[in-house]
Write a protein that holds these residues in place. Structure first.
Motif, short mmCIF file in Angstrom:
data_model
loop_
_atom_site.label_atom_id
_atom_site.label_comp_id
_atom_site.label_asym_id
_atom_site.label_seq_id
_atom_site.Cartn_x
_atom_site.Cartn_y
_atom_site.Cartn_z
N PHE A 180 -10.07 6.02 4.01
CA PHE A 180 -9.05 5.47 3.41
C PHE A 180 -8.24 5.05 4.65
O PHE A 180 -7.89 3.83 4.53
N LEU A 181 -8.09 5.86 5.62
CA LEU A 181 -7.36 5.34 6.74
C LEU A 181 -7.92 4.42 7.93
O LEU A 181 -7.37 3.58 8.23
N LEU A 182 -9.40 4.55 7.92
CA LEU A 182 -10.11 3.81 8.66
C LEU A 182 -10.11 2.47 7.96
O LEU A 182 -10.09 1.41 8.78
N THR A 183 -10.20 2.30 6.42
CA THR A 183 -10.29 1.24 5.74
C THR A 183 -8.78 0.41 6.01
O THR A 183 -8.85 -0.98 6.38
N ILE A 184 -7.79 0.98 5.94
CA ILE A 184 -6.59 0.52 6.30
C ILE A 184 -6.34 -0.02 7.76
O ILE A 184 -5.91 -1.12 7.90
N ALA A 185 -6.88 0.89 8.72
CA ALA A 185 -6.98 0.28 10.07
C ALA A 185 -7.85 -1.06 10.05
O ALA A 185 -7.34 -1.66 10.84
N ALA A 186 -8.97 -1.12 9.44
CA ALA A 186 -9.76 -2.25 9.40
C ALA A 186 -9.12 -3.59 9.08
O ALA A 186 -8.93 -4.66 9.44
N VAL A 187 -8.30 -3.15 7.91
CA VAL A 187 -7.38 -4.40 7.39
C VAL A 187 -6.29 -4.89 8.19
O VAL A 187 -6.21 -6.19 8.32
N LEU A 188 -5.90 -3.87 8.85
CA LEU A 188 -4.57 -4.20 9.76
C LEU A 188 -5.21 -4.82 11.04
O LEU A 188 -4.46 -6.05 11.68
N PHE A 189 -6.50 -4.48 11.60
CA PHE A 189 -6.84 -5.31 12.69
C PHE A 189 -7.18 -6.64 12.40
O PHE A 189 -7.03 -7.54 13.00
N GLN A 190 -7.60 -6.68 11.15
CA GLN A 190 -8.08 -8.19 10.62
C GLN A 190 -6.68 -9.08 10.53
O GLN A 190 -6.84 -10.47 11.03
N ARG A 191 -5.42 -8.48 10.37
CA ARG A 191 -4.39 -9.25 10.20
C ARG A 191 -3.65 -9.05 11.54
O ARG A 191 -2.31 -9.53 11.52
N LYS A 192 -4.28 -8.80 12.65
CA LYS A 192 -3.76 -8.88 13.93
C LYS A 192 -2.46 -7.88 14.07
O LYS A 192 -1.62 -8.00 15.10
N ARG A 193 -2.66 -6.72 13.46
CA ARG A 193 -1.62 -5.60 13.73
C ARG A 193 -2.04 -4.48 14.26
O ARG A 193 -2.33 -3.47 13.48
N ASP A 194 -2.47 -4.67 15.44
CA ASP A 194 -2.99 -3.65 16.44
C ASP A 194 -2.44 -2.28 16.40
O ASP A 194 -2.95 -1.28 16.25
N GLY A 195 -1.01 -2.23 16.48
CA GLY A 195 -0.14 -1.21 16.64
C GLY A 195 -0.33 -0.33 15.54
O GLY A 195 -0.44 0.98 15.59
N MET A 196 -0.05 -0.88 14.38
CA MET A 196 -0.08 -0.01 13.19
C MET A 196 -1.55 0.39 12.69
O MET A 196 -2.10 1.43 12.48
N ALA A 197 -2.40 -0.46 13.17
CA ALA A 197 -4.15 -0.16 12.89
C ALA A 197 -4.39 1.19 13.78
O ALA A 197 -4.91 2.10 13.32
N GLY A 198 -3.76 0.88 15.04
CA GLY A 198 -3.96 2.07 15.97
C GLY A 198 -3.39 3.44 15.34
O GLY A 198 -3.97 4.58 15.62
N ALA A 199 -2.40 3.42 14.64
CA ALA A 199 -1.81 4.34 14.34
C ALA A 199 -2.35 4.95 13.12
O ALA A 199 -2.44 6.18 13.03
N ALA A 200 -3.02 4.40 12.28
CA ALA A 200 -3.90 4.57 11.28
C ALA A 200 -5.26 5.43 11.90
O ALA A 200 -5.40 6.42 11.03
N LEU A 201 -5.91 4.93 13.19
CA LEU A 201 -6.66 5.79 13.35
C LEU A 201 -6.43 6.98 13.88
O LEU A 201 -7.05 7.99 13.82
N GLY A 202 -5.13 7.04 14.65
CA GLY A 202 -4.72 8.35 15.09
C GLY A 202 -4.45 9.49 14.16
O GLY A 202 -4.66 10.50 14.40
N LEU A 203 -3.97 8.79 12.92
CA LEU A 203 -3.78 9.78 11.81
C LEU A 203 -5.22 10.16 11.25
O LEU A 203 -5.49 11.74 11.03
#
Length: 231
Positions: A136-159
């Motif tokens: 679930f978190l990796l999918t959220i990260a993928a969606v955020l990366f697609q939307r150019k929200r790298d900071g939040m995507a990285g945070a999802a990967l960290g969690l």
């Protein structure tokens, strides 16, 4: 699709009646800590591949401690079971709407047939393992990366890496691609998870895991077919 929906419901119902092998070890460790004991067994020889023992980061056990403090016991299985089912379905919705937007309408049926019959999900669910929240978190990260929200995507990967360590390998890609905002977000996600782990279990349990147990497991030799160990 109708058959897949029926099979999915049948599998979840069956798992609910015989739940949950690995989770019992996690829950026993948390209850032991809540009762004044330790979260982690102090004997390093107990940490062998496939051992029936809690061996994950403190952050993974943090939500369970809330239930233990409230005195909830058997209901914890049902709550976690349906929480994981919900996260899995939410993952598929995110995949379809954000990453596979072209697969709408009738074209999405093959995607859902695959998802509803995905064997690894049922295997994870019967143990209430961490892989479904990680997915679930990796999918959220993928969606955020697609939307150019790298900071939040990285945070999802960290969690995700704070639940079980192997997603930390994705940090190598972020560094190689020079996506520094994602790297910063990853560090922030890890930091938040570490703080939660410290607040819930104290410094001694955290030192025990990160400085004794984790190095021990990272040095395990791979013997025979048992290659699922940390090393």
């Amino acid at each position: 699709l109708a058959l897949s929906l029926f099979r999915f419901g049948w599998e979840v119902n069956l798992i609910g009646k015989h739940c949950c092998f690995d989770f019992e070890f996690f829950w026993d460790a948390v209850r032991n800590f809540a009762g004044g004991g330790h979260l982690y067994v102090r004997d390093l020889n107990a940490y062998t591949p496939g051992a029936a023992i809690y061996k994950f980061p403190p952050f993974f056990a943090a939500p369970l401690l809330v239930f233990a403090r409230l005195g909830i016991d058997q209901a914890i299985l049902t709550v976690n079971l349906w929480l994981q089912v919900g996260m899995y379905m939410a993952t598929m919705v995110l995949l379809q709407l954000s990453l596979m937007a072209s697969l709408l309408g009738w074209a999405s049926i093959p995607l859902w047939i695959v998802a509803l019959n995905h064997g690894p999900f049922f295997e994870t669910l019967i143990g209430l393992q961490a892989e479904t929240p990680i997915l679930f978190l990796l999918t959220i990260a993928a969606v955020l990366f697609q939307r150019k929200r790298d900071g939040m995507a990285g945070a999802a990967l960290g969690l995700a890496a704070a639940l079980k360590l192997y997603p930390v390998l994705m940090l190598a890609y972020l560094i190689a691609a020079r996506r520094w905002r994602a790297v910063t977000g990853f560090a922030a996600g890890i930091a938040v998870a570490l703080i939660i782990g410290l607040l819930c279990f104290g410094i001694n349990e955290n030192l025990e895991y990160f400085f004794r147990i984790l190095p021990h497991m990272a040095g395990e030799p791979i013997v025979g077919f048992r290659s699922e160990n940390l090393s």
